[in-house]
Design an enzyme around this catalytic site. Structure first.
Site, PDB file in Angstrom:
ATOM      1  CB  CYS A   1      17.611 -25.784 -13.872  1.00  0.00           C
ATOM      2  SG  CYS A   1      17.336 -24.039 -14.166  1.00  0.00           S
TER       3      CYS A   1
ATOM      4  CG  HIS B   1      14.106 -23.967 -11.085  1.00  0.00           C
ATOM      5  ND1 HIS B   1      15.430 -24.299 -11.255  1.00  0.00           N
ATOM      6  CD2 HIS B   1      13.482 -25.121 -10.692  1.00  0.00           C
ATOM      7  CE1 HIS B   1      15.592 -25.572 -10.974  1.00  0.00           C
ATOM      8  NE2 HIS B   1      14.419 -26.105 -10.630  1.00  0.00           N
TER       9      HIS B   1
END
Length: 986
Positions: A55, A310
């Site tokens: 990510c 994340h």
């Protein structure tokens, strides 16, 4: 019925029919998602697939894609593909494979611009960089390294607009200025920068962070500055001056810092305020330029720990001025009256521990998770219109064609599934109406399980298999009726015609023989309690004459239990008679083993049967019962051996009994004579020891320890053990007749294999036993010399070749093994666990004496028997007493001591630790340090049977369980960053 009646074969309710009887939505006929859901929406951006923990890469790719100047410059890079260079285009049968990082970025940007897909796969780009898709890296470090790599790659281009794009967009200049307090001399060192790294600790606003970055530093004391003018160390001041700023200003917020107390990185989750417009003029050395910047991107790390979380990005579209949230595959337009940039942290942390968000004015934002702010120089110029080059557009159109083909294929599969589902729907509705068998009409039995699978669309029905319901006679077993359903012959014909299988079980399928047998068993079970009382009363009657029968006393004590078990076994045998009652054929070895176990168990009245199949001679084990009692017992045990009262005992057993008594007397006498003759051999304390050679003799003889132990068993229990006839010294010699042991080994590791004999005792052994080989040890020592200078020789002499072969074989056996046991457990308290699991490593002499766990040897009750040296009690030995143990020859316990939480594991020498980790029930956690690809039998030495494995684990700092996060960094492994990747030129 509301649910299916399991015991009623006529109940056909609740078997899964409700799904088909009503109206059914077309989507229930298939599990294929609508391919249009994967199609890019109008005026939407294209997402990027998260390959596991990539990510952080995706956020930067999206941000760089929306830098129109950078995208245009990359499109201008010429392709190295020969087909494109020649102008012929790429052959249709050949896939395009980018060769350089620039080509990968070109292709990705072209797909992000004109692809019809909702998201694309960046695996080619990630693979070209050599990144580990399963390991999340430092996003800021990735940005720096990739920009450096891109700048180096573009520096080879001839077009200056391409060659200098990184410098134009991202590169600024500042100077380190040092001023001497004594003479005022100013020293300046100019340096380039691609981002400003700002400390956020103790600050609340972005401008405060910039001010601290540029603040003046005093150089005093040991840190004084050497002034070239003064030619000496002087107090001075040092600060950074901004000379020029790039078009795109990257501000790195240093959220991840090193914690000296814990030795790990930690994240600063403090709020930092920032505005949409940033005026950098107050911070510049020259005030005559335009330095107003507008916010274009906010990169966010969602999570409270530096080791998990994340990455997402809020990026502004430069053409429309609208903000979008880029979260891997999902892209969302950020709308609302009040735009909230950088607010993504509420998903990760419990509400109680959240810090209150500061109030922000119009055009201002604050975030506790933003780690990079990107500002672009404010300009009134119209934004660029970027066109994809022809060769890249051709590649995009080819990918779009593949996507359309896939969409059409999925849509066609959906249509076919719906058509098949509708046909099945009508078919099931019609058949279910005709499924019940009417009274007096022909019918079939069919498995309930198969009917349920037929009604379950997710599992296509297989051919009908009724073999699991058959008895030994090949018919329907009565006990299987509860799992069967009675259906009409019409529907059964359709099923067998469509799906096949068998055998068919119609009206005549129920087995009459099994029904009769089941009734007999049930009657006997009901009658058993009454018969038990009757037999008990009959046993009280004294039998006169020879009318009765012999019955074993043990059988009489347990006959009711035996009868009940036998009836239950007959019941089970009837159920499993064809070996397929449960649908699984038994393993041949398992069934044979069960048969052997059953044969070993004595049946009724077999306890008085002798080995010759006749009546045993011991009357203490049997008694006479009346004829009436015997007839009752025979009803339950028709195959029991029958012995009338007049029956004579076994004649062969009588002869053997007399011979046995004679042999016992002979063995007792022989044992007594041998024990008297060989007193020293019987007692350990009287035997010589090589560790301290006795002075009274220069000769000793050797026999095998096995011979000594077998002889002792006989002497202690002459009536139960066989006499020893031969010494058997051949086991200590090689095939060439040479001795297999050195003098040194016989004093240490081989001492447990031999026994030393006095010369006087050896003469007696030669008379009492057959001696196959004489083995003698001789000591040679000069008169008055030191005993340590004595020489020792053996007859026969040592065979060096065979001795070396024996040692090699022993080492090979330790290293080459299968199905050996190792023990694994977690060490909570090093000292406690190591002491419990490996007492030989315990070197502390002050700890309490460990518990004794040696089993008492056979015959310890004999007052003459004592196997320990000097009467000392046998105990477990520590590392310090190891040498003494070797010399004294005390046998050490090899029984493994169980530790709480420990797991035993069968391994082979060629297994690796990685194989242990990836077992279905992993025994080693992923945080295990060390080379797990190394075999269990590793270089520093073999992993022996019953070995204790010690591994080192690094403990993670407490990390919250984030359900919303799909990337977790593994803190347990040492950080290597981007070592070995393409970002560092490898």
């Amino acid at each position: 019925c509301r649910r299916n009646c399991r015991g009623n074969p006529n109940c056909l309710v609740g078997i899964g029919e409700h799904v088909w009887l009503g109206e059914i939505d077309e989507n229930s006929f298939h599990n294929i998602d609508d391919p249009n859901c994967e199609r890019r929406k109008k005026n939407a951006f294209v997402g990027l697939t998260n390959l596991g923990a990539t990510c952080y890469v995706n956020t930067f790719l999206q941000m760089w894609f929306l830098n129109l100047e950078l995208r245009q410059a990359l499109y201008l890079c010429p392709s190295t593909c020969s087909e494109f260079a020649a102008g012929g285009g790429l052959p249709k049968d050949k896939d395009y494979e980018p060769q350089t990082i620039c080509e990968h970025l070109q292709y990705l940007f072209a797909l992000l611009q004109n692809s019809k897909r909702r998201y694309i796969d960046p695996s080619g780009f990630v693979k070209a960089l050599g990144l580990d898709t399963g390991q999340q890296q430092d996003a800021q470090e990735f940005s720096k390294l990739f920009m450096s790599l891109l700048e180096d790659t573009l520096s080879k281009q001839k077009n200056p607009d391409v060659r200098n794009i990184v410098q134009k967009q991202f590169c600024g200049e500042y100077a380190y200025v040092t001023v001497c307090n004594q003479c005022g001399r100013e020293s300046k060192l100019v340096s380039k920068f691609y981002e400003l790294e700002l400390n956020i600790q103790g600050h609340k606003q972005l401008t405060d962070c910039i001010t601290e970055f540029l603040k003046e530093e005093k150089l005093e004391g040991d840190n004084r500055y050497f002034c070239e003018t003064c030619q000496s160390k002087q107090n001075a001041t040092r600060k950074i001056r901004l000379l020029s700023l790039p078009c795109t200003l990257n501000l790195q917020l240093m959220r991840f810092v090193f914690d000296r107390q814990t030795g790990h990185k930690k994240k600063l989750n403090t709020y930092i305020g920032f505005s949409e417009l940033l005026d950098m003029e107050p911070f510049m050395e020259q005030k005559d330029g335009v330095y107003v910047y507008e916010l274009s991107a906010v990169l966010i790390h969602r999570g409270v720990s530096a080791y998990s979380g994340h990455y997402i990005a809020h990026v502004k579209d430069p053409q429309t001025g609208e903000w979008y949230k880029f979260n891997d595959e999902d892209i969302e337009k950020m709308e609302g009256k009040k735009l909230q940039l950088g607010i993504e942290e509420d998903l990760a942390e419990p509400s109680k521990s959240q810090t209150r968000k500061p109030k922000c004015g119009k055009g201002s934002h604050c975030s506790r998770n933003a780690y990079m702010l990107v500002y672009r120089l404010q300009t009134r110029e119209r934004s660029l219109t970027i066109e994809v080059p022809a060769f890249l557009q051709e590649l995009v159109e080819r990918d779009n064609c593949k996507f359309e083909e896939w969409c059409n294929e999925m849509a066609e599969m959906r249509k076919q599934s719906v058509a098949r589902g509708k046909i099945k729907h009508e078919e099931v509705k019609e058949l279910y109406k005709r499924l019940p068998a009417e009274a007096g009409s022909p019918y079939d039995f069919i498995s309930l399980e198969w009917l349920q699978k037929w009604l379950d669309e997710s599992t296509p029905p297989k051919p009908i298999d009724n073999t699991a319901c058959l008895c030994s006679h090949g018919k329907l077993h009565p006990d299987k009726i509860p799992i069967m359903k009675r259906i009409s012959e019409y529907v059964a014909d359709f099923f067998y015609r469509r799906y096949g299988g068998g055998p068919r079980l119609n009206v005549k399928a129920l087995c009459k023989d099994c029904v009769v047998e089941r009734c007999r068993i049930l009657r006997l079970k009901n009658q058993l309690n009454e018969d038990y009382k009757t037999v008990t009363n009959l046993l009280k009657i004294t039998v006169k004459g020879n009318d009765g029968f012999w019955v074993g006393k043990a059988s009489l004590r347990s006959w009711r239990q035996l009868a009940l078990e036998q009836l239950n076994e007959q019941d089970e045998d009837a159920e499993h008679s064809n070996g397929k009652m449960n649908g699984n054929t038994q393993n041949k070895d398992e069934s044979n083993e069960e048969k052997r176990e059953e044969e070993e168990e004595l049946n009724f009245n077999e306890d008085i049967v002798c080995p010759h199949g006749d009546l045993c001679i011991s009357e203490n084990e049997r008694r006479v019962v009346s004829k009436e009692a015997w007839e009752k017992l025979k009803q339950y045990f028709p195959k029991a051996p029958e012995f009338p009262n007049s029956k004579e005992c076994c004649s062969q057993c009588k002869i053997l009994e007399r011979e046995g008594e004679e042999n016992e007397a002979l063995h007792k006498m022989m044992a007594s004579e041998q024990k008297t003759s060989l007193q020293n051999l019987f007692h350990d304390k009287c035997r010589p020891c090589l560790g301290s050679w006795p002075q009274e003799t220069d000769e000793l003889y050797i026999v095998s320890q096995f011979f000594v132990e077998e002889w002792r068993k006989f002497v202690r229990r002459p009536t139960r053990c066989s006499p020893v006839s031969s010494v058997g010294n051949s086991a200590l010699l090689c095939p060439h007749g040479g001795l297999m042991f050195t003098y040194a080994s016989m004093t240490k590791e081989d001492s447990k294999l031999i026994a030393l004999i006095w010369p006087s005792e050896w003469e007696k052994i030669q008379k009492l036993f057959v001696v196959d080989h004489v083995i003698k040890l001789t000591r040679t020592q000069a008169a008055g010399a030191d005993p340590a200078s004595a020489l020792y020789a053996s007859e026969p002499q040592l065979c060096p070749e065979c001795r070396e072969g024996l040692l090699c074989q022993q080492q090979r056996d330790l290293r080459e093994y299968t199905q050996a046991t190792i023990y694994i457990h977690k060490v909570v308290d090093n000292k406690k666990v190591m002491k419990a699991a490996a007492p030989e490593l315990n070197v502390s002499s002050s700890e309490a004496e460990e518990e004794r766990e040696e089993n008492k040897p056979e015959g310890e009750q004999d007052p003459d028997f004592n196997q320990t040296n000097d009467g000392a009690k046998r105990q477990k030995i520590s590392h310090q007493s190891y040498i003494a143990y070797q010399t004294q020859g005390i046998r050490r316990s090899t029984r493994h001591r169980k530790v709480r939480g420990e797991k035993a594991l069968l391994v082979s020498a060629n297994q690796t630790l990685k194989e242990l980790k990836i077992q279905p029930s992993p025994l080693l956690p992923s945080s295990c340090l060390g080379d797990t690809d190394r075999p269990v039998n590793f270089e520093r030495g073999p992993l022996l049977v019953n070995a204790l494995l010690c591994f080192i684990f690094q403990a993670d700092e407490p990390i919250a369980d984030y359900a919303a996060m799909d990337d977790v960094m593994q803190v347990c492994m040492p950080e290597e960053g981007f070592k070995g990747t393409g970002l560092l030129g490898h």
